[in-house]
Design a protein around this motif. Structure first.
Motif, short mmCIF file in Angstrom:
data_model
loop_
_atom_site.label_atom_id
_atom_site.label_comp_id
_atom_site.label_asym_id
_atom_site.label_seq_id
_atom_site.Cartn_x
_atom_site.Cartn_y
_atom_site.Cartn_z
N UNK A 17 46.95 -35.43 -20.62
CA UNK A 17 45.73 -34.78 -20.13
C UNK A 17 44.56 -35.74 -20.16
N UNK A 18 43.65 -35.60 -19.22
CA UNK A 18 42.47 -36.46 -19.18
C UNK A 18 41.31 -35.75 -19.87
N UNK A 19 40.70 -36.47 -20.80
CA UNK A 19 39.55 -35.98 -21.55
C UNK A 19 38.36 -36.89 -21.25
N UNK A 20 37.19 -36.30 -21.08
CA UNK A 20 35.97 -37.06 -20.81
C UNK A 20 35.28 -37.40 -22.12
N UNK A 58 24.19 -37.49 -32.91
CA UNK A 58 24.81 -36.84 -34.07
C UNK A 58 26.33 -36.84 -33.94
N UNK A 59 26.86 -36.38 -32.81
CA UNK A 59 28.31 -36.27 -32.62
C UNK A 59 28.75 -36.99 -31.35
N UNK A 60 29.97 -37.49 -31.39
CA UNK A 60 30.67 -37.94 -30.20
C UNK A 60 31.69 -36.87 -29.87
N UNK A 61 32.28 -36.92 -28.68
CA UNK A 61 33.20 -35.85 -28.30
C UNK A 61 34.17 -36.29 -27.22
N UNK A 118 36.01 -34.09 -24.13
CA UNK A 118 35.81 -32.79 -23.49
C UNK A 118 36.81 -32.63 -22.35
N UNK A 119 37.37 -31.43 -22.27
CA UNK A 119 38.25 -31.06 -21.16
C UNK A 119 37.77 -29.72 -20.62
N UNK A 120 37.30 -29.72 -19.37
CA UNK A 120 36.79 -28.51 -18.73
C UNK A 120 37.85 -27.99 -17.78
N UNK A 121 38.25 -26.75 -17.99
CA UNK A 121 39.22 -26.11 -17.11
C UNK A 121 38.58 -24.91 -16.43
N UNK A 122 39.33 -24.23 -15.58
CA UNK A 122 38.76 -23.08 -14.87
C UNK A 122 38.47 -21.90 -15.79
N UNK A 123 39.21 -21.78 -16.91
CA UNK A 123 39.05 -20.61 -17.78
C UNK A 123 38.48 -20.94 -19.16
N UNK A 124 38.53 -22.20 -19.55
CA UNK A 124 38.11 -22.57 -20.90
C UNK A 124 37.65 -24.02 -20.94
N UNK A 125 36.65 -24.27 -21.78
CA UNK A 125 36.21 -25.63 -22.06
C UNK A 125 36.62 -25.94 -23.49
N UNK A 126 37.33 -27.05 -23.66
CA UNK A 126 37.77 -27.47 -24.99
C UNK A 126 37.04 -28.76 -25.34
N UNK A 127 36.43 -28.76 -26.53
CA UNK A 127 35.67 -29.91 -27.01
C UNK A 127 36.21 -30.30 -28.38
N UNK A 128 36.56 -31.56 -28.54
CA UNK A 128 36.90 -32.10 -29.85
C UNK A 128 35.75 -33.03 -30.19
N UNK A 129 35.01 -32.69 -31.23
CA UNK A 129 33.74 -33.35 -31.51
C UNK A 129 33.57 -33.64 -32.98
#
Length: 180
Positions: free
Chosen positions: A133-136, A142-145, A147-158
């Motif tokens: 999967x491609x993550x931006x 304060x934080x780096x992250x 991010x993966x934005x999909x049509x139904x959910x945004x997932x952020x690992x930060x």
């Protein structure tokens, strides 16, 4: 007049004596109450039940890691299915090196959500592929992250964890749970 002087001196003397007694009592209490300076102050939480509960209630697949080493200690977990901006999932960790990392998910407006959970981090223009999967990449004060934005959910690992640790957390997300 002599009585007033004597009374003023006694009042000050009594106050100094009272402060000394209180300080002595506090010192004795400190000495006799056990405290372990070497004990880890991080309170670890088990998130198993919360993942199951959130998975049933969330309108999207809930992301949770599997197989992280013991050095990754879960410290916070919550799911708010009735928030004003949609359903929100949070799972925070103390990562190796005492750095913070978290999985954040929501079906709210992606731009506002990412801004909130990363404390204003901005796109770097870079991406990384993890588990196909491609993550931006985002970077902030304060934080780096990631991010993966999909049509139904945004997932952020930060978090404050270095990029390799954030990628490690992304790679540990259960198969399909972070897919859009």
């Amino acid at each position: 007049m002599a009585a007033e002087k004597k009374r003023g001196t006694q009042t000050i003397r009594d106050m100094v004596f009272s402060v000394a007694v209180v300080a002595l009592a506090a010192g004795v209490i400190y000495l006799f109450i056990p405290h372990d300076e070497s004990k880890d102050p991080v309170r670890v939480v088990d998130y198993t039940v919360e993942v199951k509960t959130a998975s049933r209630a969330a309108p999207y697949p809930v992301a949770a890691p599997r197989g992280l080493p013991e050095e990754w200690r879960a410290t916070s977990v919550r799911f708010d299915g009735a928030g004003p901006d949609g359903a929100a999932w949070h799972l925070g960790f103390m990562a190796p090196g005492d750095e913070y990392a978290a999985v954040e998910q929501s079906d709210a407006d992606p731009q506002g959500f990412v801004d909130d959970v990363t404390y204003g981090a901005e796109k770097t223009g870079g991406t990384v592929r993890v588990a196909g999967e491609t993550w931006t990449r985002y970077a902030g004060g304060k934080y780096d992250a990631l991010v993966r934005v999909g049509p139904d959910v945004t997932t952020v690992v930060t978090g404050t964890a270095p990029p390799e640790q954030l990628e490690r957390l992304v790679a540990a997300l259960e198969p399909g749970t972070a897919k859009s």
